[in-house]
Design an enzyme around this catalytic site. Structure first.
Site, PDB file in Angstrom:
ATOM      1  N   ASP A 107       0.945  -1.176   0.023  1.00  0.00           N
ATOM      2  CA  ASP A 107      -0.099   0.002   0.127  1.00  0.00           C
ATOM      3  C   ASP A 107       0.847   1.258   0.080  1.00  0.00           C
ATOM      4  OD1 ASP A 107      -2.910   0.990   0.484  1.00  0.00           O
ATOM      5  OD2 ASP A 107      -1.970   1.742   2.191  1.00  0.00           O
ATOM      6  N   PHE A 156     -10.132  -0.499  -0.098  1.00  0.00           N
ATOM      7  CA  PHE A 156      -9.847  -1.576   1.031  1.00  0.00           C
ATOM      8  C   PHE A 156     -10.272  -2.986   0.654  1.00  0.00           C
ATOM      9  CE2 PHE A 156     -10.428  -3.877   4.861  1.00  0.00           C
ATOM     10  CZ  PHE A 156      -9.259  -3.727   5.336  1.00  0.00           C
TER      11      PHE A 156
HETATM   12  P1  5GP Z   1       1.867  -0.639   3.706  1.00  0.00           P
HETATM   13  O1  5GP Z   1       2.826  -0.498   4.867  1.00  0.00           O
HETATM   14  O2  5GP Z   1       2.482  -1.025   2.236  1.00  0.00           O
HETATM   15  O3  5GP Z   1       1.295   0.765   3.759  1.00  0.00           O
HETATM   16  O4  5GP Z   1       0.763  -1.489   4.254  1.00  0.00           O
HETATM   17  C1  5GP Z   1       0.934  -2.726   4.283  1.00  0.00           C
HETATM   18  C2  5GP Z   1       0.135  -3.385   5.053  1.00  0.00           C
HETATM   19  O5  5GP Z   1      -1.339  -2.881   5.366  1.00  0.00           O
HETATM   20  C3  5GP Z   1      -0.259  -4.775   4.377  1.00  0.00           C
HETATM   21  O6  5GP Z   1       0.595  -5.874   4.747  1.00  0.00           O
HETATM   22  C4  5GP Z   1      -1.552  -5.065   5.049  1.00  0.00           C
HETATM   23  O7  5GP Z   1      -1.761  -5.699   6.198  1.00  0.00           O
HETATM   24  C5  5GP Z   1      -2.220  -3.690   5.339  1.00  0.00           C
HETATM   25  N1  5GP Z   1      -3.131  -3.290   4.092  1.00  0.00           N
HETATM   26  C6  5GP Z   1      -2.894  -2.312   3.214  1.00  0.00           C
HETATM   27  N2  5GP Z   1      -4.075  -2.274   2.374  1.00  0.00           N
HETATM   28  C7  5GP Z   1      -5.013  -3.155   2.650  1.00  0.00           C
HETATM   29  C8  5GP Z   1      -6.176  -3.815   2.216  1.00  0.00           C
HETATM   30  O8  5GP Z   1      -6.730  -3.314   1.118  1.00  0.00           O
HETATM   31  N3  5GP Z   1      -6.696  -4.768   2.636  1.00  0.00           N
HETATM   32  C9  5GP Z   1      -6.278  -5.044   3.848  1.00  0.00           C
HETATM   33  N4  5GP Z   1      -6.849  -6.274   4.368  1.00  0.00           N
HETATM   34  N5  5GP Z   1      -5.034  -5.034   4.405  1.00  0.00           N
HETATM   35  C10 5GP Z   1      -4.272  -3.860   3.711  1.00  0.00           C
END
Ligand code: 5GP
Length: 179
Positions: A107, A156
Site C-alpha cells: 500500500d 480496501f
Molecule cells: P503499507 O505499509 O504498504 O502501507 O501497508 C501494508 C499492510 O497494510 C499490508 O501488509 C496489509 O496488512 C495492510 N493493508 C494495506 N492495504 C490493505 C487492504 O486493502 N486490505 C487489507 N486487508 N489490508 C491492507
C-alpha cells in the site's frame, strides 16, 4: 460465490475472482522461475496475510528453494513515541542468499521498506519482492517491486489472505469495500 458479503459492520462486493487471482499467481511464478533459474532462493513469506498467496505461488515454483515464514512486529520502545519493528521468525541464514519476500499487498510501502532495511543489515546478496496486490496510487517509496500480481486503486480489500479486523482471510475471491 456470493457477490456481496458482510464482514462485521462493513459490506464488501466481489472484486477479483479466484480464476483471475490464479492467472496472476501463475504469471508471477513464471517470472520468478525464469529470472531465478539456476539459483536457490530463500522465500520469506510475510505472515499473516501472505499465507494463501504463498501456498498457491510455491506450488508453481520450479527452482530449488527454501521457504520460511516471518512476521513484522511493531512495539513501542522505551520512549513512548518510538516504534521499533522487528522481524520475528527469521531463523534462516540470509547472508549471501537470494531472498524473495512474499507479501500480500503493498500500500504505502512502508512495511516493505522496513523489511528491506532488515534484510540489508543481514547482508542478503539479492533481495526481490513479490506481492500479490499493489496500490500504485498509495505507494510512497522508491524501491523496485520485482513481481506484482495485480494493481488496484486505493480501495480496501479482503479475502485470499487479507483480513478486515481478523476476519475474511479464508475467502477464495477478493472483495472490495462498499463505501
Ligand atoms: P503499507 O505499509 O504498504 O502501507 O501497508 C501494508 C499492510 O497494510 C499490508 O501488509 C496489509 O496488512 C495492510 N493493508 C494495506 N492495504 C490493505 C487492504 O486493502 N486490505 C487489507 N486487508 N489490508 C491492507
Amino acid at each position: 460465490m456470493k457477490d456481496k458479503i458482510k464482514v462485521k459492520d462493513k459490506e464488501f462486493r466481489v472484486f477479483i475472482k479466484a480464476e483471475d487471482i490464479d492467472v496472476a499467481v501463475s504469471r508471477v511464478a513464471a517470472s520468478i522461475n525464469s529470472d531465478l533459474k539456476g539459483r536457490v532462493p530463500l522465500f520469506l513469506v510475510v505472515l499473516n496475510g501472505a499465507f494463501m498467496f504463498a501456498s498457491d505461488l510455491m506450488k508453481k515454483i520450479k527452482v530449488e528453494n527454501n521457504i520460511s515464514f516471518v512476521k513484522l512486529s511493531s512495539y513501542t520502545g522505551t520512549r513512548s513515541t518510538q516504534v521499533i519493528n522487528e522481524l520475528i521468525g527469521i531463523n534462516e541464514i540470509v547472508k549471501g542468499r537470494t531472498v524473495v519476500i512474499v507479501e500480500d499487498i503493498i500500500d504505502t510501502g512502508l512495511t516493505m521498506r522496513r523489511m528491506l532495511d532488515i534484510l540489508r543489515e543481514q547482508e542478503a546478496a539479492d533481495v526481490r519482492i513479490a506481492t500479490l496486490v499493489f496500490k500504485p496510487n498509495a505507494f510512497q517509496s522508491d524501491y523496485k517491486i520485482d513481481y506484482i500480481g495485480l494493481e488496484i486503486p486505493n480501495d480496501f480489500i479482503v479475502g485470499y489472505g487479507l483480513d478486515y479486523d481478523g476476519f475474511a482471510r479464508n475467502l477464495p475471491d477478493i472483495y472490495k469495500i462498499v463505501e
